[in-house]
Design a protein around this motif. Structure first.
Motif, mmCIF file in Angstrom:
data_model
loop_
_atom_site.group_PDB
_atom_site.id
_atom_site.type_symbol
_atom_site.label_atom_id
_atom_site.label_comp_id
_atom_site.label_asym_id
_atom_site.label_seq_id
_atom_site.Cartn_x
_atom_site.Cartn_y
_atom_site.Cartn_z
ATOM 1 N N PHE A 61 15.962 3.203 -9.709
ATOM 2 C CA PHE A 61 15.220 3.019 -8.465
ATOM 3 C C PHE A 61 14.774 1.575 -8.295
ATOM 4 O O PHE A 61 14.968 0.963 -7.241
ATOM 5 C CB PHE A 61 14.000 3.944 -8.457
ATOM 6 C CG PHE A 61 13.068 3.729 -7.302
ATOM 7 C CD1 PHE A 61 13.330 4.285 -6.062
ATOM 8 C CD2 PHE A 61 11.912 2.963 -7.460
ATOM 9 C CE1 PHE A 61 12.472 4.072 -4.994
ATOM 10 C CE2 PHE A 61 11.049 2.750 -6.403
ATOM 11 C CZ PHE A 61 11.324 3.311 -5.162
ATOM 12 N N GLY B 149 17.572 -1.093 -7.760
ATOM 13 C CA GLY B 149 18.205 -1.056 -6.455
ATOM 14 C C GLY B 149 17.315 -1.535 -5.324
ATOM 15 O O GLY B 149 17.805 -1.879 -4.251
ATOM 16 N N ARG B 150 16.007 -1.582 -5.539
ATOM 17 C CA ARG B 150 15.072 -1.902 -4.457
ATOM 18 C C ARG B 150 14.188 -3.116 -4.718
ATOM 19 O O ARG B 150 13.517 -3.582 -3.808
ATOM 20 C CB ARG B 150 14.181 -0.685 -4.175
ATOM 21 C CG ARG B 150 14.953 0.484 -3.575
ATOM 22 C CD ARG B 150 14.107 1.742 -3.550
ATOM 23 N NE ARG B 150 14.772 2.834 -2.876
ATOM 24 C CZ ARG B 150 15.710 3.592 -3.428
ATOM 25 N NH1 ARG B 150 16.086 3.356 -4.672
ATOM 26 N NH2 ARG B 150 16.295 4.564 -2.753
ATOM 27 N N PHE B 151 14.189 -3.604 -5.948
ATOM 28 C CA PHE B 151 13.311 -4.727 -6.290
ATOM 29 C C PHE B 151 14.082 -5.783 -7.068
ATOM 30 O O PHE B 151 15.098 -5.495 -7.698
ATOM 31 C CB PHE B 151 12.117 -4.252 -7.118
ATOM 32 C CG PHE B 151 11.241 -3.254 -6.406
ATOM 33 C CD1 PHE B 151 10.186 -3.673 -5.616
ATOM 34 C CD2 PHE B 151 11.471 -1.902 -6.528
ATOM 35 C CE1 PHE B 151 9.384 -2.764 -4.966
ATOM 36 C CE2 PHE B 151 10.674 -0.967 -5.879
ATOM 37 C CZ PHE B 151 9.625 -1.405 -5.096
ATOM 38 N N ARG C 253 10.404 -6.837 -3.214
ATOM 39 C CA ARG C 253 11.266 -5.766 -2.726
ATOM 40 C C ARG C 253 12.382 -6.386 -1.896
ATOM 41 O O ARG C 253 12.159 -7.347 -1.143
ATOM 42 C CB ARG C 253 10.482 -4.736 -1.920
ATOM 43 C CG ARG C 253 9.867 -5.215 -0.627
ATOM 44 C CD ARG C 253 9.133 -4.058 0.070
ATOM 45 N NE ARG C 253 8.657 -4.433 1.382
ATOM 46 C CZ ARG C 253 7.502 -5.023 1.637
ATOM 47 N NH1 ARG C 253 6.678 -5.293 0.634
ATOM 48 N NH2 ARG C 253 7.155 -5.326 2.871
ATOM 49 N N THR C 254 13.583 -5.858 -2.036
ATOM 50 C CA THR C 254 14.735 -6.447 -1.369
ATOM 51 C C THR C 254 14.920 -5.945 0.055
ATOM 52 O O THR C 254 15.733 -6.487 0.799
ATOM 53 C CB THR C 254 16.008 -6.172 -2.186
ATOM 54 O OG1 THR C 254 16.118 -4.754 -2.429
ATOM 55 C CG2 THR C 254 15.964 -6.888 -3.528
ATOM 56 N N ASP C 255 14.169 -4.911 0.436
ATOM 57 C CA ASP C 255 14.207 -4.429 1.816
ATOM 58 C C ASP C 255 13.279 -5.314 2.643
ATOM 59 O O ASP C 255 12.058 -5.258 2.500
ATOM 60 C CB ASP C 255 13.757 -2.969 1.875
ATOM 61 C CG ASP C 255 13.741 -2.436 3.301
ATOM 62 O OD1 ASP C 255 14.216 -3.141 4.218
ATOM 63 O OD2 ASP C 255 13.236 -1.305 3.508
ATOM 64 N N GLN D 110 5.974 -7.773 -3.665
ATOM 65 C CA GLN D 110 5.457 -6.412 -3.748
ATOM 66 C C GLN D 110 4.082 -6.433 -4.396
ATOM 67 O O GLN D 110 3.958 -6.808 -5.563
ATOM 68 C CB GLN D 110 6.393 -5.525 -4.582
ATOM 69 C CG GLN D 110 5.931 -4.104 -4.769
ATOM 70 C CD GLN D 110 5.942 -3.324 -3.468
ATOM 71 O OE1 GLN D 110 6.845 -3.457 -2.664
ATOM 72 N NE2 GLN D 110 4.924 -2.518 -3.268
#
Length: 224
Positions: free
Chosen positions: A30, A33-35, A58-60, A170
């Motif tokens: 998790f 893939g997101r951070f 966070r990459t989003d 984040q």
């Protein structure tokens, strides 16, 4: 039919091992893939970030907001990044600074910047930029030591496309940050417990072998 000695311990050992492994692997997948994690090199974000600080982002970037600390690619400025800075203005906003002013203005109103190291005008650069839609204006918190949008006004007014922002800091106290860590710690606790139960089950089985029972299908023949 008699149960094997240590059977319950063996079942619990398998359950705890599988659960512990899932609690460790799941958060890792998790988070990866997101951070992303980067180090801050330099003093351009002091006092918010010191040289050598580890920053979780966070990459989003779909929820990008003014005031966010971000990692960005300054390629359109002819520089090699990534850099870390703070989003000072978003598309559709007007940001400016005149030499001698005590504050920056955003859409004609004073911009509150409690995170600054020194004065807003440190660096000695005046600017007056209407940020185009889909772009951002980025400044460092240490204005006296930050190669930010102010020094690239000849390139779209110092603005960068939103796509240049590749990560948003984040906050470390949010659920998305804390929950994966708690899950991993729980998994690390369950694994040795499961291993211990598995070892105990094997020890019990060796000490108490399963009693021999009748062989199914055997035919009893009386001796003459």
């Amino acid at each position: 039919m008699q149960r094997r000695p240590g059977r319950k311990r063996g079942i619990w050992a398998i359950v705890l091992l599988v659960l512990g492994g899932a609690l460790i692997a799941g958060p890792i997948v998790f988070v990866s893939g997101r951070f992303t994690v980067v180090h801050q090199y330099g003093d351009n974000m002091a006092p918010t970030l010191a040289h050598g600080d580890l920053v979780v982002l966070r990459t989003d970037t779909s929820a990008l907001r003014r005031g966010d600390v971000v990692i960005y690619d300054p390629g359109t400025w002819g520089l090699k990044g990534p850099f870390i800075g703070r989003v000072a203005a978003l598309g559709g906003e007007h940001i400016s600074y005149a030499m001698g002013d005590k504050v920056l203005t955003l859409d004609g109103q004073p911009l509150d910047e409690p995170y600054l190291n020194g004065l807003p005008g440190d660096g000695g650069v005046a600017f007056d930029v209407a940020v185009p839609q889909g772009k951002v204006f980025i400044l460092g918190d240490n204005r006296g030591n930050s190669a930010d949008s102010r020094f690239h006004l000849d390139s779209s007014g110092g603005t960068l496309p939103v796509s240049a922002v590749t990560g948003i800091e984040q906050p470390q106290r949010t659920l998305a940050y804390v929950a994966p860590g708690l899950a991993v710690l729980t998994g690390l606790f369950l694994l040795p417990v499961g291993i211990g139960l598995g070892i105990a089950a094997l020890v019990v089985r060796r000490r108490k072998p399963v009693p021999a029972g009748p062989v199914w299908g055997a035919v009893h023949v009386e001796q003459p």
